[in-house]
Design an enzyme around this catalytic site. Sequence first.
Site, short mmCIF file in Angstrom:
data_model
loop_
_atom_site.label_atom_id
_atom_site.label_comp_id
_atom_site.label_asym_id
_atom_site.label_seq_id
_atom_site.Cartn_x
_atom_site.Cartn_y
_atom_site.Cartn_z
N CYS A 300 0.83 -1.20 0.00
CA CYS A 300 0.00 0.00 0.00
C CYS A 300 0.87 1.26 0.00
O CYS A 300 0.48 2.28 -0.53
CB CYS A 300 -0.93 -0.01 1.20
SG CYS A 300 -0.07 -0.33 2.74
N GLU A 397 -3.25 3.29 -8.36
CA GLU A 397 -2.44 2.29 -7.67
C GLU A 397 -2.30 1.07 -8.59
O GLU A 397 -3.30 0.50 -9.02
CB GLU A 397 -3.18 1.90 -6.39
CG GLU A 397 -2.32 1.24 -5.39
CD GLU A 397 -3.05 1.03 -4.05
OE1 GLU A 397 -4.29 0.92 -4.03
OE2 GLU A 397 -2.35 0.96 -3.04
P1 NAI Z 1 -10.27 -5.45 -1.89
O1 NAI Z 1 -10.32 -4.13 -1.18
O2 NAI Z 1 -11.46 -5.81 -2.71
O3 NAI Z 1 -10.05 -6.64 -0.82
C1 NAI Z 1 -9.58 -6.46 0.49
C2 NAI Z 1 -10.49 -7.19 1.46
O4 NAI Z 1 -11.79 -6.65 1.40
C3 NAI Z 1 -10.66 -8.68 1.15
O5 NAI Z 1 -10.74 -9.39 2.37
C4 NAI Z 1 -11.99 -8.72 0.43
O6 NAI Z 1 -12.66 -9.96 0.52
C5 NAI Z 1 -12.76 -7.65 1.18
N1 NAI Z 1 -13.90 -7.08 0.46
C6 NAI Z 1 -14.06 -6.97 -0.89
N2 NAI Z 1 -15.25 -6.42 -1.16
C7 NAI Z 1 -15.86 -6.17 0.02
C8 NAI Z 1 -17.13 -5.61 0.39
N3 NAI Z 1 -18.00 -5.20 -0.52
N4 NAI Z 1 -17.41 -5.50 1.70
C9 NAI Z 1 -16.53 -5.89 2.64
N5 NAI Z 1 -15.34 -6.44 2.35
C10 NAI Z 1 -15.00 -6.57 1.06
O7 NAI Z 1 -8.97 -5.48 -2.77
P2 NAI Z 1 -8.66 -6.50 -3.99
O8 NAI Z 1 -9.85 -6.58 -4.89
O9 NAI Z 1 -8.12 -7.74 -3.42
O10 NAI Z 1 -7.49 -5.73 -4.73
C11 NAI Z 1 -7.79 -4.67 -5.62
C12 NAI Z 1 -6.82 -3.51 -5.49
O11 NAI Z 1 -6.92 -2.97 -4.19
C13 NAI Z 1 -5.36 -3.87 -5.64
O12 NAI Z 1 -4.96 -3.89 -6.96
C14 NAI Z 1 -4.70 -2.76 -4.88
O13 NAI Z 1 -4.58 -1.62 -5.70
C15 NAI Z 1 -5.68 -2.46 -3.77
N6 NAI Z 1 -5.30 -3.11 -2.51
C16 NAI Z 1 -4.76 -2.35 -1.52
C17 NAI Z 1 -4.31 -2.92 -0.35
C18 NAI Z 1 -3.70 -2.12 0.73
O14 NAI Z 1 -2.94 -2.66 1.52
N7 NAI Z 1 -4.02 -0.85 0.86
C19 NAI Z 1 -4.38 -4.37 -0.15
C20 NAI Z 1 -5.03 -5.09 -1.21
C21 NAI Z 1 -5.45 -4.46 -2.34
#
Ligand code: NAI
Length: 494
Positions: A300, A397
């Site tokens: 991140c 990102e």
């Molecule tokens: P995401 O934000 O969708 O997933 C993170 C967590 O949120 C997972 O446990 C997922 O199951 C959960 N989640 C997804 N939709 C949800 C909802 N509607 N309600 C509650 N929880 C929910 O991220 P994703 O799709 O894995 O990755 C997409 C992009 O997000 C990446 O390309 C990156 O740019 C960013 N990302 C940023 C992170 C950080 O550390 N700030 C970590 C992971 C992804």
Amino acid sequence: MATEAASKPRVQAPKVQNQKMWIGGKWVPSASGKTFATLNPATGQEICQVAEGDKVDVDMAVLAARKAFEEGPWKKMSAAERGRLLNKLADLMEKNLHELAALESLDNGKPLNDAINADLPLSIKAYRYYAGWCDKNHGKTIPVEGDYFCYTKHEPVGVVGQIIPWNFPLLMVAWKWAPALAMGCTVVLKPAEQTPLTALRMGELALEAGIPEGVVNIVPGFGPTAGAAISSHMDIDKVAFTGEGKTGQLVMESAAKSNLKRVSLELGGKSPNVVFADADIDAAVNGAYFGLFFNQGQCCCAGSRLFVEEKIHDAFVEKLVARAKIQQVGDPFDPATTQGPQISQEQMERILSYIDAGNSEGAKMLTGGKRVGDKGYFVQPTIFSGVQDGMKIAREEIFGPVMNILKFKNIDEVIQRGNKTFYGLAAAVWTRDINKAHRMANSLRAGTVWINCYDVFDAAAPFGGFKMSGIGRELGEYALSMYSEVKTVYINLG
Ligand code: NAI
Ligand code: MG
């Protein structure tokens, strides 16, 4: 995969059985009986099946967490005893360090060396740090008017829902559990669907450490189902989320629309990393390289906008490209590997599409740009120079091994351009001029500013974002307030 033939893997990838959910200190199947596959990103093959939690399962986990919070031994336990249990959990992680690290590498794809040298020690340190806080989170006595004795108590916020991503699975569990447990909360955690395995193992270790059943509950599953059931739950007092900005907005919205549960968010960034001509150039090359490519670029806080002062630009870029060429992309269990696969097919395709966008918007690709092999989700370390502020790769990102280099002329310009983003998670500066360093630290709108270093983390120091990079701070003393409520007590002395 240059090293595949050169060296033999030292550690075998572990064999893993199918996994259930961890609720009330027991393994239970999902109510629906559904399961999903967790994949090995180095091969694309299934590791095992995992129980797929949904709303009913989250309800069951919340019941267990509520019971543990209201009635169980956890509530009656002294703060010092909670601290002992957190230290015990850290001891068990040390004892099982190689097993946990191998499981993390298998499920996430990160080089085993990184799991052993970074993820595990940082996670363990978080439990130890918060173990120390358990009996030190004091309230105040307040000199109010009138004949009253007034004091505050810091009480646990209650049942906490925690939703975490896949990039640092064990570390995200630690950042979420340690302050929550230190404050006496109970937890329902949803690990990312890509990486449920180490979180589930932590449930078992928590029980072994003596943390009473129901204090931590783990519901693996998908975001729109299990995740949304957490953020909209009427009996969860607080939700802590790490992940994509758009998902954070959904979480906050459903928290608002349900019971106004407290919300903390750690979202992404597009962090400026600024190299001045007077910097120690070799240190800056290494820092810039590590700051972007560490963890396959899936950080991140990645330094994903590298601003290099015009005077040194060409020489600097040349050194970076040479550095990228010695990256060893391959099997995470090979000790020579320095870059493993991306987490998933979806992320790999997303990264490749950003590379396409960089090329079509006119940035100059100096190295990389392609998938490696046809099995697993490997992407070559990629470097673009000639990147302009308005390009998609400079604004969004990417979350992969893609470095963007931008040129700048002077400090005023780079402050303005560095801050021209909706994000504000981190920033870094490389210079030998102390005045410049301080001016940059004061001017950059970011939750962390690194001067002549990058990606320095300590459980004692807060981490979190300005602007759309999040709400609240994890780690350090600051995180305690995210897991507590302040209670004011007046006693009539008249
Ligand atoms: P995401 O934000 O969708 O997933 C993170 C967590 O949120 C997972 O446990 C997922 O199951 C959960 N989640 C997804 N939709 C949800 C909802 N509607 N309600 C509650 N929880 C929910 O991220 P994703 O799709 O894995 O990755 C997409 C992009 O997000 C990446 O390309 C990156 O740019 C960013 N990302 C940023 C992170 C950080 O550390 N700030 C970590 C992971 C992804
Ligand atoms: Mg998503």
